[in-house]
Design a protein around this motif. Structure first.
Motif, PDB file in Angstrom:
ATOM      1  N   GLU A 171      50.025  94.654  45.799  1.00  0.00           N
ATOM      2  CA  GLU A 171      50.728  95.534  44.870  1.00  0.00           C
ATOM      3  C   GLU A 171      52.093  94.996  44.475  1.00  0.00           C
ATOM      4  OE1 GLU A 171      49.568  98.678  43.566  1.00  0.00           O
ATOM      5  OE2 GLU A 171      51.212  97.958  42.313  1.00  0.00           O
ATOM      6  N   ASP A 172      52.312  94.833  43.181  1.00  0.00           N
ATOM      7  CA  ASP A 172      53.649  94.483  42.704  1.00  0.00           C
ATOM      8  C   ASP A 172      54.288  95.625  41.914  1.00  0.00           C
ATOM      9  OD1 ASP A 172      52.275  94.454  40.309  1.00  0.00           O
ATOM     10  OD2 ASP A 172      52.437  92.281  40.012  1.00  0.00           O
ATOM     11  N   PHE A 173      53.569  96.738  41.818  1.00  0.00           N
ATOM     12  CA  PHE A 173      54.044  97.963  41.168  1.00  0.00           C
ATOM     13  C   PHE A 173      54.284  97.797  39.670  1.00  0.00           C
ATOM     14  CE2 PHE A 173      55.333  98.282  45.631  1.00  0.00           C
ATOM     15  CZ  PHE A 173      54.648  99.423  45.988  1.00  0.00           C
ATOM     16  N   GLU A 174      53.854  96.659  39.107  1.00  0.00           N
ATOM     17  CA  GLU A 174      54.128  96.428  37.684  1.00  0.00           C
ATOM     18  C   GLU A 174      53.280  97.326  36.779  1.00  0.00           C
ATOM     19  OE1 GLU A 174      56.732  94.397  36.639  1.00  0.00           O
ATOM     20  OE2 GLU A 174      57.072  94.567  38.797  1.00  0.00           O
ATOM     21  N   ASP A 175      52.146  97.816  37.284  1.00  0.00           N
ATOM     22  CA  ASP A 175      51.315  98.659  36.422  1.00  0.00           C
ATOM     23  C   ASP A 175      51.608 100.155  36.595  1.00  0.00           C
ATOM     24  OD1 ASP A 175      50.241  99.147  38.868  1.00  0.00           O
ATOM     25  OD2 ASP A 175      48.165  98.666  38.341  1.00  0.00           O
ATOM     26  N   VAL A 204      65.626  97.706  39.844  1.00  0.00           N
ATOM     27  CA  VAL A 204      65.655  96.771  40.969  1.00  0.00           C
ATOM     28  C   VAL A 204      64.220  96.358  41.263  1.00  0.00           C
ATOM     29  CG1 VAL A 204      66.181  96.510  43.427  1.00  0.00           C
ATOM     30  CG2 VAL A 204      67.727  97.816  41.961  1.00  0.00           C
ATOM     31  N   ALA A 205      63.969  95.070  41.359  1.00  0.00           N
ATOM     32  CA  ALA A 205      62.619  94.611  41.671  1.00  0.00           C
ATOM     33  C   ALA A 205      62.682  93.268  42.358  1.00  0.00           C
ATOM     34  CB  ALA A 205      61.775  94.503  40.398  1.00  0.00           C
ATOM     35  N   HIS A 206      61.720  93.021  43.225  1.00  0.00           N
ATOM     36  CA  HIS A 206      61.582  91.673  43.788  1.00  0.00           C
ATOM     37  C   HIS A 206      60.783  90.805  42.838  1.00  0.00           C
ATOM     38  CE1 HIS A 206      59.613  88.525  46.270  1.00  0.00           C
ATOM     39  NE2 HIS A 206      60.853  88.379  46.674  1.00  0.00           N
ATOM     40  N   SER A 207      59.692  91.337  42.315  1.00  0.00           N
ATOM     41  CA  SER A 207      58.918  90.651  41.286  1.00  0.00           C
ATOM     42  C   SER A 207      58.914  91.521  40.045  1.00  0.00           C
ATOM     43  CB  SER A 207      57.482  90.439  41.757  1.00  0.00           C
ATOM     44  OG  SER A 207      56.807  91.678  41.810  1.00  0.00           O
ATOM     45  N   GLY A 208      58.877  90.881  38.884  1.00  0.00           N
ATOM     46  CA  GLY A 208      58.758  91.635  37.644  1.00  0.00           C
ATOM     47  C   GLY A 208      59.928  92.567  37.431  1.00  0.00           C
ATOM     48  N   THR A 209      59.598  93.766  36.988  1.00  0.00           N
ATOM     49  CA  THR A 209      60.648  94.730  36.628  1.00  0.00           C
ATOM     50  C   THR A 209      60.505  96.054  37.360  1.00  0.00           C
ATOM     51  OG1 THR A 209      59.330  95.551  34.768  1.00  0.00           O
ATOM     52  CG2 THR A 209      60.860  93.743  34.309  1.00  0.00           C
ATOM     53  N   ARG A 210      59.542  96.137  38.300  1.00  0.00           N
ATOM     54  CA  ARG A 210      59.334  97.425  38.952  1.00  0.00           C
ATOM     55  C   ARG A 210      59.209  97.266  40.463  1.00  0.00           C
ATOM     56  NH1 ARG A 210      57.163  98.079  33.974  1.00  0.00           N
ATOM     57  NH2 ARG A 210      57.355 100.140  32.998  1.00  0.00           N
ATOM     58  N   SER A 211      59.683  98.260  41.151  1.00  0.00           N
ATOM     59  CA  SER A 211      59.491  98.339  42.597  1.00  0.00           C
ATOM     60  C   SER A 211      59.428  99.815  42.968  1.00  0.00           C
ATOM     61  CB  SER A 211      60.639  97.636  43.333  1.00  0.00           C
ATOM     62  OG  SER A 211      61.832  98.400  43.218  1.00  0.00           O
ATOM     63  N   LEU A 212      59.265 100.037  44.250  1.00  0.00           N
ATOM     64  CA  LEU A 212      59.210 101.402  44.759  1.00  0.00           C
ATOM     65  C   LEU A 212      60.549 101.723  45.402  1.00  0.00           C
ATOM     66  CD1 LEU A 212      57.018 103.575  45.025  1.00  0.00           C
ATOM     67  CD2 LEU A 212      56.494 102.607  47.279  1.00  0.00           C
ATOM     68  N   PHE A 378      60.776  98.779  48.000  1.00  0.00           N
ATOM     69  CA  PHE A 378      59.644  97.985  48.483  1.00  0.00           C
ATOM     70  C   PHE A 378      58.983  97.320  47.281  1.00  0.00           C
ATOM     71  CE2 PHE A 378      60.160 101.507  51.453  1.00  0.00           C
ATOM     72  CZ  PHE A 378      60.059 100.907  52.696  1.00  0.00           C
ATOM     73  N   ASP A 379      58.499  96.097  47.475  1.00  0.00           N
ATOM     74  CA  ASP A 379      57.808  95.401  46.397  1.00  0.00           C
ATOM     75  C   ASP A 379      56.880  94.348  47.005  1.00  0.00           C
ATOM     76  OD1 ASP A 379      57.067  94.744  43.810  1.00  0.00           O
ATOM     77  OD2 ASP A 379      59.081  94.128  43.172  1.00  0.00           O
ATOM     78  N   ASP A 380      55.889  93.941  46.237  1.00  0.00           N
ATOM     79  CA  ASP A 380      54.982  92.843  46.602  1.00  0.00           C
ATOM     80  C   ASP A 380      54.399  93.046  48.005  1.00  0.00           C
ATOM     81  OD1 ASP A 380      55.319  91.564  44.115  1.00  0.00           O
ATOM     82  OD2 ASP A 380      57.269  90.838  44.790  1.00  0.00           O
TER      83      ASP A 380
HETATM   84 CA    CA Z   1      57.463  94.377  41.179  1.00  0.00          CA
END
Ligand code: CA
Length: 390
Positions: A171-175, A204-212, A378-380
């Motif tokens: 999960e990268d939360f991008e969707d 704030v994101a580790h990958s892309g533009t979204r995180s939890l 949290f991310d990735d």
């Molecule tokens: Ca992400």
């Protein structure tokens, strides 16, 4: 001494320290003496050394018949001393080192390979051992067999994070379309809910533009979690979890949790990762056991969770035997390691319960049992039966 390829690396995190990396590849097929049974081994010992310390990734390739357990031994020529290891139990007596399989990686089929890692100290850390034996049989590296041409680049210590394989959670939360966790994730606040909140964050994101993002507040009823909807009850026998986590406030002295996994071996009560006395710890809800023990020595063997930076947290939970390993930014945390042999200040209390855990779900969030607010991202996040690196 064979002609060793040497590669100079400069560690980006310590400009003053030049790291010396040597990759040694030894290959030999050695018949077992007297038995006539085909036996042999190849050992790749990839060393990253700096002044006073080193890590090594060791890969054993079994070129003989299948083994149900393995024991790799070697001798250090200098003053190297192993201080910790992962994916093997490593002991050292004088210059002699022995690495034995863990409960979950003993099976080594013919042609198969297994890897483990270790960390150590010493002033002569840039020499590489050559006299490996596998289950007592020489791998032929002590000058009697020429080494093969080593790989031009050392094997990566971890696969790229994009390689999720057949992981149950990747999960990268991008969707995530809106601010409320949806799809494969749902907000949950078991038992009671106060002021803790969770949201998909686009700032704030580790990958892309979204995180939890979780905003957790002190006090049990202010807990808030986002749970993956994936059923994890068939993941294993070792459940591997990798996540990136970023938090704001240093772990408090009081007990807190930020990863909570319902555990069917505890009747659904949680196996938890959080902090206490300022350092990371595991906690088992059913008997409140902690790993490490919360003695000064035990706490000192764990690590704080650095604030305001993304940290790679990985752990491996053995569901078939009491075994647990934890890495923070690819360094094994010695206090967060349970290996089946009770160690005072580390896992003696933890191993009082012999039923291995069986996590069935993953919840990310914040739970405080006393004091302690935090905002976390949290991310990735990956959960599967195979390890995924940082
Ligand atoms: Ca992400």
């Amino acid at each position: 001494m064979p002609n060793l390829p040497v590669r100079l690396l400069r560690r980006p995190w310590t400009a003053a320290v030049a790291a010396l990396a040597l990759a040694l590849s030894l290959f030999a097929v050695v018949p077992a003496s007297g038995s006539g049974m085909a036996s042999g081994c190849r050992v790749d010992y990839t060393l990253n050394a700096w002044s006073g310390g080193y890590t090594a990734e060791v890969r054993i390739t079994n070129t003989g018949e299948a083994l149900s357990g393995w024991r790799l031994a070697w001798t250090y020529g200098g003053d190297q001393h192993v201080t910790s290891a992962w994916n093997a139990t490593v002991t050292q007596t004088g210059h002699s080192v022995t690495a034995v399989n863990t409960a979950w990686n003993g099976a080594l089929p013919g042609g198969g390979a297994v890897g483990f890692g270790l960390q150590g100290t010493g002033q002569s850390v840039d020499s590489v051992p050559t006299d490996f034996t596998l289950n007592g049989v020489s791998c032929g590296g002590d000058g009697t067999s020429p080494p093969t041409t080593p790989p031009t680049t050392p094997p990566p210590t971890t696969p790229p994070s994009a390689e999720c394989g057949d992981a149950a959670v990747c999960e990268d939360f991008e969707d995530q379309a809106g601010p409320t966790p949806s799809g494969n994730w749902r907000f949950t606040a078991p038992d009671c809910q106060g002021t803790g909140t969770a949201a998909v964050d686009t700032a704030v994101a580790h990958s892309g533009t979204r995180s939890l993002r979780l905003d957790g507040r002190a006090g049990y009823c202010n807990h808030a979690f986002v749970a993956a909807t994936a059923d994890l009850s068939s993941i294993g026998p070792v459940m591997h979890v990798r996540m990136w986590v970023r938090h704001t406030t240093a772990l408090p002295a009081a007990h807190v949790t930020f990863v909570s996994m319902p555990d069917s071996s505890q009747g659904g009560r949680a196996l938890r990762i959080g902090g206490q006395n300022g350092a990371l710890q595991w906690n088992r809800e059913s008997d409140d056991a902690t790993l490490p023990a919360q003695s000064p020595v035990g706490v000192g063997l764990s690590r704080p969770l650095p604030t305001d930076t993304w940290q790679c947290l990985r752990f491996a939970v053995d569901t078939s035997a009491p075994g647990l390993d934890t890495w923070l930014d690819d360094e094994q945390v010695p206090g967060l390691h349970a290996d089946g042999v009770p160690t005072q200040d580390v896992d003696a209390q933890w191993l009082s319960r012999t039923t291995p855990p069986r996590p069935t779900a993953l919840r990310l969030g914040w739970e405080s049992y006393g004091t302690g607010d935090d905002t976390l991202w949290f991310d990735d996040v990956v959960v599967g039966s195979s390890p995924v690196g940082c």
